[in-house]
Design a protein around this motif. Structure first.
Motif, PDB file in Angstrom:
ATOM      1  N   LEU A  50       0.830  -1.202   0.000  1.00  0.00           N
ATOM      2  CA  LEU A  50       0.000   0.000   0.000  1.00  0.00           C
ATOM      3  C   LEU A  50       0.869   1.259   0.000  1.00  0.00           C
ATOM      4  CD1 LEU A  50      -2.778   1.325   0.087  1.00  0.00           C
ATOM      5  CD2 LEU A  50      -2.699   1.110   2.582  1.00  0.00           C
ATOM      6  N   SER A  51       1.942   1.234   0.742  1.00  0.00           N
ATOM      7  CA  SER A  51       2.873   2.365   0.754  1.00  0.00           C
ATOM      8  C   SER A  51       3.495   2.556  -0.629  1.00  0.00           C
ATOM      9  CB  SER A  51       3.957   2.129   1.800  1.00  0.00           C
ATOM     10  OG  SER A  51       4.923   3.149   1.758  1.00  0.00           O
ATOM     11  N   GLU A  52       3.851   1.449  -1.287  1.00  0.00           N
ATOM     12  CA  GLU A  52       4.400   1.523  -2.647  1.00  0.00           C
ATOM     13  C   GLU A  52       3.358   2.108  -3.604  1.00  0.00           C
ATOM     14  OE1 GLU A  52       7.499   0.905  -3.164  1.00  0.00           O
ATOM     15  OE2 GLU A  52       8.133  -0.581  -1.700  1.00  0.00           O
ATOM     16  N   ALA A  53       2.104   1.684  -3.467  1.00  0.00           N
ATOM     17  CA  ALA A  53       1.035   2.177  -4.331  1.00  0.00           C
ATOM     18  C   ALA A  53       0.801   3.670  -4.108  1.00  0.00           C
ATOM     19  CB  ALA A  53      -0.255   1.385  -4.086  1.00  0.00           C
ATOM     20  N   ASP A  54       0.848   4.112  -2.849  1.00  0.00           N
ATOM     21  CA  ASP A  54       0.692   5.545  -2.550  1.00  0.00           C
ATOM     22  C   ASP A  54       1.785   6.367  -3.231  1.00  0.00           C
ATOM     23  OD1 ASP A  54      -1.556   5.124  -1.003  1.00  0.00           O
ATOM     24  OD2 ASP A  54      -0.472   5.167   0.912  1.00  0.00           O
ATOM     25  N   GLY A  55       3.006   5.899  -3.121  1.00  0.00           N
ATOM     26  CA  GLY A  55       4.124   6.617  -3.744  1.00  0.00           C
ATOM     27  C   GLY A  55       4.027   6.627  -5.261  1.00  0.00           C
ATOM     28  N   SER A  80       3.272   4.200 -16.897  1.00  0.00           N
ATOM     29  CA  SER A  80       4.690   4.470 -17.118  1.00  0.00           C
ATOM     30  C   SER A  80       5.317   5.182 -15.921  1.00  0.00           C
ATOM     31  CB  SER A  80       4.846   5.305 -18.383  1.00  0.00           C
ATOM     32  OG  SER A  80       6.186   5.654 -18.576  1.00  0.00           O
ATOM     33  N   ALA A  81       4.639   6.207 -15.409  1.00  0.00           N
ATOM     34  CA  ALA A  81       5.160   6.943 -14.247  1.00  0.00           C
ATOM     35  C   ALA A  81       5.210   6.047 -13.014  1.00  0.00           C
ATOM     36  CB  ALA A  81       4.297   8.169 -13.971  1.00  0.00           C
ATOM     37  N   ALA A  82       4.199   5.190 -12.839  1.00  0.00           N
ATOM     38  CA  ALA A  82       4.178   4.282 -11.690  1.00  0.00           C
ATOM     39  C   ALA A  82       5.300   3.253 -11.791  1.00  0.00           C
ATOM     40  CB  ALA A  82       2.825   3.590 -11.598  1.00  0.00           C
ATOM     41  N   LEU A  98       5.590  -8.200  -8.511  1.00  0.00           N
ATOM     42  CA  LEU A  98       4.959  -6.883  -8.440  1.00  0.00           C
ATOM     43  C   LEU A  98       4.571  -6.416  -9.841  1.00  0.00           C
ATOM     44  CD1 LEU A  98       4.170  -4.353  -6.811  1.00  0.00           C
ATOM     45  CD2 LEU A  98       6.518  -3.567  -7.105  1.00  0.00           C
ATOM     46  N   THR A  99       3.290  -6.094 -10.019  1.00  0.00           N
ATOM     47  CA  THR A  99       2.803  -5.581 -11.297  1.00  0.00           C
ATOM     48  C   THR A  99       1.752  -4.506 -11.065  1.00  0.00           C
ATOM     49  OG1 THR A  99       1.115  -7.301 -11.427  1.00  0.00           O
ATOM     50  CG2 THR A  99       3.168  -7.734 -12.587  1.00  0.00           C
ATOM     51  N   VAL A 100       1.618  -3.636 -12.043  1.00  0.00           N
ATOM     52  CA  VAL A 100       0.547  -2.642 -12.043  1.00  0.00           C
ATOM     53  C   VAL A 100      -0.626  -3.297 -12.762  1.00  0.00           C
ATOM     54  CG1 VAL A 100      -0.183  -0.364 -12.818  1.00  0.00           C
ATOM     55  CG2 VAL A 100       2.174  -0.730 -12.082  1.00  0.00           C
ATOM     56  N   VAL A 101      -1.728  -3.530 -12.056  1.00  0.00           N
ATOM     57  CA  VAL A 101      -2.876  -4.214 -12.660  1.00  0.00           C
ATOM     58  C   VAL A 101      -3.997  -3.260 -13.047  1.00  0.00           C
ATOM     59  CG1 VAL A 101      -2.436  -6.451 -11.601  1.00  0.00           C
ATOM     60  CG2 VAL A 101      -3.827  -4.793 -10.398  1.00  0.00           C
ATOM     61  N   GLY A 102      -3.978  -2.057 -12.551  1.00  0.00           N
ATOM     62  CA  GLY A 102      -5.022  -1.097 -12.902  1.00  0.00           C
ATOM     63  C   GLY A 102      -4.510   0.316 -12.767  1.00  0.00           C
ATOM     64  N   ALA A 103      -4.910   1.151 -13.705  1.00  0.00           N
ATOM     65  CA  ALA A 103      -4.527   2.566 -13.649  1.00  0.00           C
ATOM     66  C   ALA A 103      -5.581   3.359 -14.402  1.00  0.00           C
ATOM     67  CB  ALA A 103      -3.151   2.778 -14.274  1.00  0.00           C
ATOM     68  N   GLY A 104      -5.800   4.575 -13.975  1.00  0.00           N
ATOM     69  CA  GLY A 104      -6.773   5.413 -14.663  1.00  0.00           C
ATOM     70  C   GLY A 104      -6.978   6.716 -13.930  1.00  0.00           C
ATOM     71  N   THR A 105      -7.951   7.474 -14.412  1.00  0.00           N
ATOM     72  CA  THR A 105      -8.298   8.739 -13.786  1.00  0.00           C
ATOM     73  C   THR A 105      -9.787   8.769 -13.516  1.00  0.00           C
ATOM     74  OG1 THR A 105      -8.659   9.830 -15.909  1.00  0.00           O
ATOM     75  CG2 THR A 105      -6.454  10.005 -14.963  1.00  0.00           C
ATOM     76  N   LEU A 116      -1.921  -2.094  -7.530  1.00  0.00           N
ATOM     77  CA  LEU A 116      -0.750  -2.952  -7.634  1.00  0.00           C
ATOM     78  C   LEU A 116      -1.081  -4.352  -7.137  1.00  0.00           C
ATOM     79  CD1 LEU A 116       2.061  -0.640  -6.201  1.00  0.00           C
ATOM     80  CD2 LEU A 116       1.352  -0.927  -8.578  1.00  0.00           C
ATOM     81  N   ARG A 117      -0.366  -5.342  -7.653  1.00  0.00           N
ATOM     82  CA  ARG A 117      -0.515  -6.726  -7.240  1.00  0.00           C
ATOM     83  C   ARG A 117       0.869  -7.313  -6.991  1.00  0.00           C
ATOM     84  NH1 ARG A 117       0.835 -11.180  -9.065  1.00  0.00           N
ATOM     85  NH2 ARG A 117      -0.225 -13.119  -8.711  1.00  0.00           N
ATOM     86  N   ALA A 118       0.980  -8.120  -5.938  1.00  0.00           N
ATOM     87  CA  ALA A 118       2.227  -8.818  -5.627  1.00  0.00           C
ATOM     88  C   ALA A 118       1.873 -10.104  -4.894  1.00  0.00           C
ATOM     89  CB  ALA A 118       3.137  -7.946  -4.769  1.00  0.00           C
ATOM     90  N   GLU A 119       2.888 -10.874  -4.567  1.00  0.00           N
ATOM     91  CA  GLU A 119       2.688 -12.106  -3.811  1.00  0.00           C
ATOM     92  C   GLU A 119       3.476 -12.033  -2.515  1.00  0.00           C
ATOM     93  OE1 GLU A 119       3.496 -15.604  -6.058  1.00  0.00           O
ATOM     94  OE2 GLU A 119       2.005 -15.129  -7.578  1.00  0.00           O
TER      95      GLU A 119
END
Length: 147
Positions: A50-55, A80-82, A98-105, A116-119
């Protein structure tokens, strides 16, 4: 005792029963400890993700190039920025898969969201707990326009 004689079991003789009880209780205690440790690891990894996603969401919002009037940023720019933020922060070394699974506005374009998704890899007994658990984290960041 002669070979032809059979020894009868005395029902009042309980020798050895305490050992079985103690072994059973110890195994249950070890399994319980493994489950608690696994839950702790998943919680810690989820908070860190969650901290990684916030950043990463904040980095994507800061990288938005506002057009006159309203800020405009595409999903590809957010991703790209994430990804760039996660690579710079070394997040891929801390999180497996670790992957970006969703992004948008948001519909108005002023809020960036990122998922973000990870294991989380679990320590302990593999026959009690799975080897890893999927964790996800979602974050939102507002695009600020200075006029």
């Amino acid at each position: 005792m002669n070979p032809g004689q059979v020894k009868r079991h005395d029902p009042t003789d309980d020798s050895g029963q305490t050992t079985v009880l103690i072994l059973g209780m110890v195994s249950i205690l070890l399994m319980f400890t493994a489950v608690i440790l696994g839950a702790t690891v998943v919680n810690a990894d989820a908070r860190q993700l969650l901290s990684e996603a916030d950043g990463a969401a904040s980095a994507a919002a800061h990288s938005a190039q506002p057009a006159p009037g309203t800020p405009q940023i595409t999903e590809q720019q957010i991703r790209s920025a994430a990804e760039q933020h996660l690579a710079d922060a070394g997040a891929h070394e801390r999180h497996t898969g670790l992957t970006v699974v969703g992004a948008g506005t948001s519909p108005g374009g002023e809020t960036v969201y990122l998922q973000l998704r990870a294991e989380a890899e679990l320590p302990g007994l593999r026959w009690v707990l799975p080897a890893s658990v999927e964790i996800t984290a979602e974050s939102h960041a507002r695009i600020a326009i200075s006029r």
